[in-house]
Scaffold this motif. Structure first.
Motif, PDB file in Angstrom:
ATOM      1  N   CYS A  29       0.864  -1.183   0.000  1.00 57.72           N
ATOM      2  CA  CYS A  29       0.000   0.000   0.000  1.00 57.72           C
ATOM      3  C   CYS A  29       0.901   1.233   0.000  1.00 57.72           C
ATOM      4  O   CYS A  29       1.751   1.379   0.881  1.00 57.72           O
ATOM      5  CB  CYS A  29      -0.900   0.011   1.235  1.00 57.72           C
ATOM      6  SG  CYS A  29      -1.888   1.534   1.347  1.00 57.72           S
ATOM      7  N   CYS A  32       0.156   6.068   2.081  1.00 58.41           N
ATOM      8  CA  CYS A  32       0.853   6.964   3.022  1.00 58.41           C
ATOM      9  C   CYS A  32       2.293   6.520   3.158  1.00 58.41           C
ATOM     10  O   CYS A  32       2.653   5.414   2.746  1.00 58.41           O
ATOM     11  CB  CYS A  32       0.102   7.033   4.355  1.00 58.41           C
ATOM     12  SG  CYS A  32       0.638   5.887   5.625  1.00 58.41           S
ATOM     13  N   ARG A  34       4.036   5.183   5.213  1.00 57.29           N
ATOM     14  CA  ARG A  34       4.391   3.941   5.894  1.00 57.29           C
ATOM     15  C   ARG A  34       4.719   2.825   4.904  1.00 57.29           C
ATOM     16  O   ARG A  34       5.435   1.892   5.234  1.00 57.29           O
ATOM     17  CB  ARG A  34       3.242   3.469   6.792  1.00 57.29           C
ATOM     18  CG  ARG A  34       3.100   4.267   8.023  1.00 57.29           C
ATOM     19  CD  ARG A  34       2.269   3.587   9.086  1.00 57.29           C
ATOM     20  NE  ARG A  34       2.266   4.441  10.240  1.00 57.29           N
ATOM     21  CZ  ARG A  34       3.229   4.477  11.151  1.00 57.29           C
ATOM     22  NH1 ARG A  34       4.237   3.646  11.071  1.00 57.29           N
ATOM     23  NH2 ARG A  34       3.181   5.322  12.143  1.00 57.29           N
ATOM     24  N   HIS A  35       4.130   2.891   3.712  1.00 57.34           N
ATOM     25  CA  HIS A  35       4.380   1.877   2.683  1.00 57.34           C
ATOM     26  C   HIS A  35       4.242   0.465   3.263  1.00 57.34           C
ATOM     27  O   HIS A  35       5.179  -0.331   3.221  1.00 57.34           O
ATOM     28  CB  HIS A  35       5.778   2.060   2.065  1.00 57.34           C
ATOM     29  CG  HIS A  35       5.855   3.257   1.159  1.00 57.34           C
ATOM     30  ND1 HIS A  35       5.410   3.228  -0.142  1.00 57.34           N
ATOM     31  CD2 HIS A  35       6.303   4.511   1.369  1.00 57.34           C
ATOM     32  CE1 HIS A  35       5.590   4.425  -0.702  1.00 57.34           C
ATOM     33  NE2 HIS A  35       6.120   5.229   0.207  1.00 57.34           N
ATOM     34  N   CYS A  36       3.095   0.166   3.810  1.00 58.84           N
ATOM     35  CA  CYS A  36       2.903  -1.153   4.426  1.00 58.84           C
ATOM     36  C   CYS A  36       2.984  -2.266   3.379  1.00 58.84           C
ATOM     37  O   CYS A  36       2.414  -2.157   2.294  1.00 58.84           O
ATOM     38  CB  CYS A  36       1.539  -1.231   5.100  1.00 58.84           C
ATOM     39  SG  CYS A  36       1.359  -0.159   6.526  1.00 58.84           S
ATOM     40  N   GLY A  44      -3.073  -3.265   7.218  1.00 53.99           N
ATOM     41  CA  GLY A  44      -1.955  -2.343   7.389  1.00 53.99           C
ATOM     42  C   GLY A  44      -1.972  -1.717   8.776  1.00 53.99           C
ATOM     43  O   GLY A  44      -2.878  -1.964   9.575  1.00 53.99           O
ATOM     44  N   CYS A  46      -2.851   1.038   9.732  1.00 60.35           N
ATOM     45  CA  CYS A  46      -4.047   1.866  10.005  1.00 60.35           C
ATOM     46  C   CYS A  46      -5.285   1.034  10.324  1.00 60.35           C
ATOM     47  O   CYS A  46      -6.341   1.590  10.598  1.00 60.35           O
ATOM     48  CB  CYS A  46      -4.324   2.773   8.819  1.00 60.35           C
ATOM     49  SG  CYS A  46      -4.652   1.877   7.283  1.00 60.35           S
ATOM     50  N   ARG A  49      -7.184  -1.082   6.025  1.00 62.33           N
ATOM     51  CA  ARG A  49      -6.857  -1.473   4.650  1.00 62.33           C
ATOM     52  C   ARG A  49      -6.336  -2.905   4.732  1.00 62.33           C
ATOM     53  O   ARG A  49      -5.315  -3.165   5.385  1.00 62.33           O
ATOM     54  CB  ARG A  49      -5.850  -0.506   4.029  1.00 62.33           C
ATOM     55  CG  ARG A  49      -6.418   0.920   4.024  1.00 62.33           C
ATOM     56  CD  ARG A  49      -5.457   1.950   3.509  1.00 62.33           C
ATOM     57  NE  ARG A  49      -5.251   1.920   2.084  1.00 62.33           N
ATOM     58  CZ  ARG A  49      -6.103   2.411   1.181  1.00 62.33           C
ATOM     59  NH1 ARG A  49      -7.241   2.954   1.569  1.00 62.33           N
ATOM     60  NH2 ARG A  49      -5.834   2.353  -0.103  1.00 62.33           N
TER      61      ARG A  49
HETATM   62  S1  SF4 Z   1      -2.110   0.415   4.948  1.00 60.54           S
HETATM   63 FE1  SF4 Z   1      -2.638   2.321   6.020  1.00 60.54          FE
HETATM   64  S2  SF4 Z   1      -0.823   2.821   7.266  1.00 60.54           S
HETATM   65 FE2  SF4 Z   1      -0.180   1.321   5.725  1.00 60.54          FE
HETATM   66  S3  SF4 Z   1       0.581   2.531   3.948  1.00 60.54           S
HETATM   67 FE3  SF4 Z   1      -1.596   2.116   3.571  1.00 60.54          FE
HETATM   68  S4  SF4 Z   1      -2.668   3.915   4.429  1.00 60.54           S
HETATM   69 FE4  SF4 Z   1      -0.586   3.911   5.302  1.00 60.54          FE
END
Ligand code: SF4
Length: 368
Positions: A29, A32, A34-36, A44, A46, A49
């Motif tokens: 992802c 944001c 964080r690039h999860c 993720g 957050c 997601r």
């Molecule tokens: S899953 Fe959430 S915290 Fe992780 S990169 Fe995506 S938006 Fe950011």
């Protein structure tokens, strides 16, 4: 990543944007910074997601966990439709980990731990009109993480002549920035401190991406935006740090971006810190004005520093009592004494006679 038991059928989930597949069924992802990298069956950072079957889905889509009608001054926005009501909504989850979060009951919840209501983007707009709100705010938790829903609400709102507002931590990637901010009309961005040490230790993120967002907003969009700095005793109240923050705003964004210094109250994981003394906010405001900023406010306390003063002649233009507008002397966006144009969005542009969208269901149980 967060382990997640997902009981929803894939057909009922809303596929996310801003992701790419990885090897082994994982997904990346990039909404944001964080690039999860999210494994199958996980969420993720957050919480909202999720990777199901090698695809990323948004559990926040059309699923607000908090709905309320607020004064626009509560966001806080002091130069955007003053004295109006804003239809406000937020979902579960957040992409920051702020120890001082004041909405932690939803921001630190997974979507299946909060009571959410299903509301389509079109119905959000229709509800805003029904309740006499000229704008809709994405707020309470971080709206970036439900950007797909934000965009669809913005599109429906624009057709209906309703404004939209992001109340955000500014933690978003370049890849997603314009997709979202080309749709919204206004934003309040939290600039939570001015050192990477504070951002890393107290919010579990980094400062630079937030500064990038502020410069993109200034240089690449028409979004009206203001900045909030929550002043926390002993953590980010050093006068030198506040001076650096104010000087950065002046140099990179100019003197006319309103800055709000707001008072902290003990909450979540920061219950050992005292409330912010009003004298600290007064001192911060003086630093901002000395740095050349034209509009520096104090918030979360009862104070004359909530008023808007003309930077040309000093007269009170808008007098506020807490979040209420008591007097508004602006004349077509100008000071009535010296004629100086005051930056902001001062009048509601919804054309009379624009048709209101119909609600798809009653929502009588919302108690708004
Ligand atoms: S899953 Fe959430 S915290 Fe992780 S990169 Fe995506 S938006 Fe950011």
């Amino acid at each position: 990543m967060q382990d997640l038991k997902i009981f929803q059928k894939t057909e009922s989930l809303h596929e996310a944007r801003w992701w790419e597949p990885m090897s082994g069924g994982r997904v990346h992802c990039f909404l944001c910074p964080r690039h999860c990298h999210i494994g199958e069956g996980q969420a993720g950072f957050c919480f909202i997601r999720v990777n199901q079957g090698g695809k990323l889905y948004s559990l926040g889509y059309a699923s607000p966990a908090a709905l309320q009608i607020d004064p626009i001054e509560k966001k806080p926005l002091n130069h955007f439709l003053p004295g109006t009501r804003v239809f406000s909504l937020g979902t579960a989850g957040c992409n920051m980990g702020c120890f001082f979060c004041q909405n932690w009951n939803i921001s630190k919840s997974k979507s299946d731990q909060t009571h959410s209501t299903q509301i389509s983007p079109e119905d959000v707009v229709a509800l805003a009109i029904r309740y006499g709100c000229p704008s809709i705010a994405f707020t309470y938790n971080e709206p970036t993480i439900w950007g797909e829903y934000v965009i669809d609400i913005c599109r429906a709102a624009r057709e209906a002549g309703i404004h939209t507002v992001m109340v955000t931590n500014g933690y978003i990637t370049r890849e997603a920035f314009h997709d979202i901010y080309d749709q919204v009309d206004a934003a309040n961005v939290d600039l939570k401190g001015f050192t990477d040490e504070f951002y890393g230790r107290i919010t579990l993120t980094h400062l630079q991406p937030v500064l990038d967002t502020l410069t993109w907003l200034k240089n690449e969009t028409r979004v009206w935006f203001e900045i909030t700095n929550l002043v926390i005793p002993t953590l980010n109240d050093d006068p030198d740090e506040i001076r650096s923050l104010c000087e950065w705003i002046f140099q990179h964004l100019g003197p006319d971006v309103p800055l709000h210094f707001t008072a902290f109250h003990p909450d979540f994981k920061l219950r050992d810190k005292p409330k912010t003394p009003p004298e600290t906010l007064d001192a911060a405001r003086k630093i901002g004005l000395d740095a050349g900023l034209h509009f520096v406010y104090e918030g979360n306390i009862l104070t004359d520093a909530a008023n808007t003063f003309c930077p040309g002649c000093g007269r009170v233009l808008i007098r506020r009592g807490w979040h209420d507008v008591m007097e508004n002397h602006l004349k077509e966006g100008k000071c009535p004494s010296c004629g100086l144009a005051i930056p902001g969005v001062w009048s509601n542009t919804r054309a009379p006679g624009l048709p209101s969208p119909k609600l798809s269901q009653s929502y009588d149980d919302l108690n708004l």
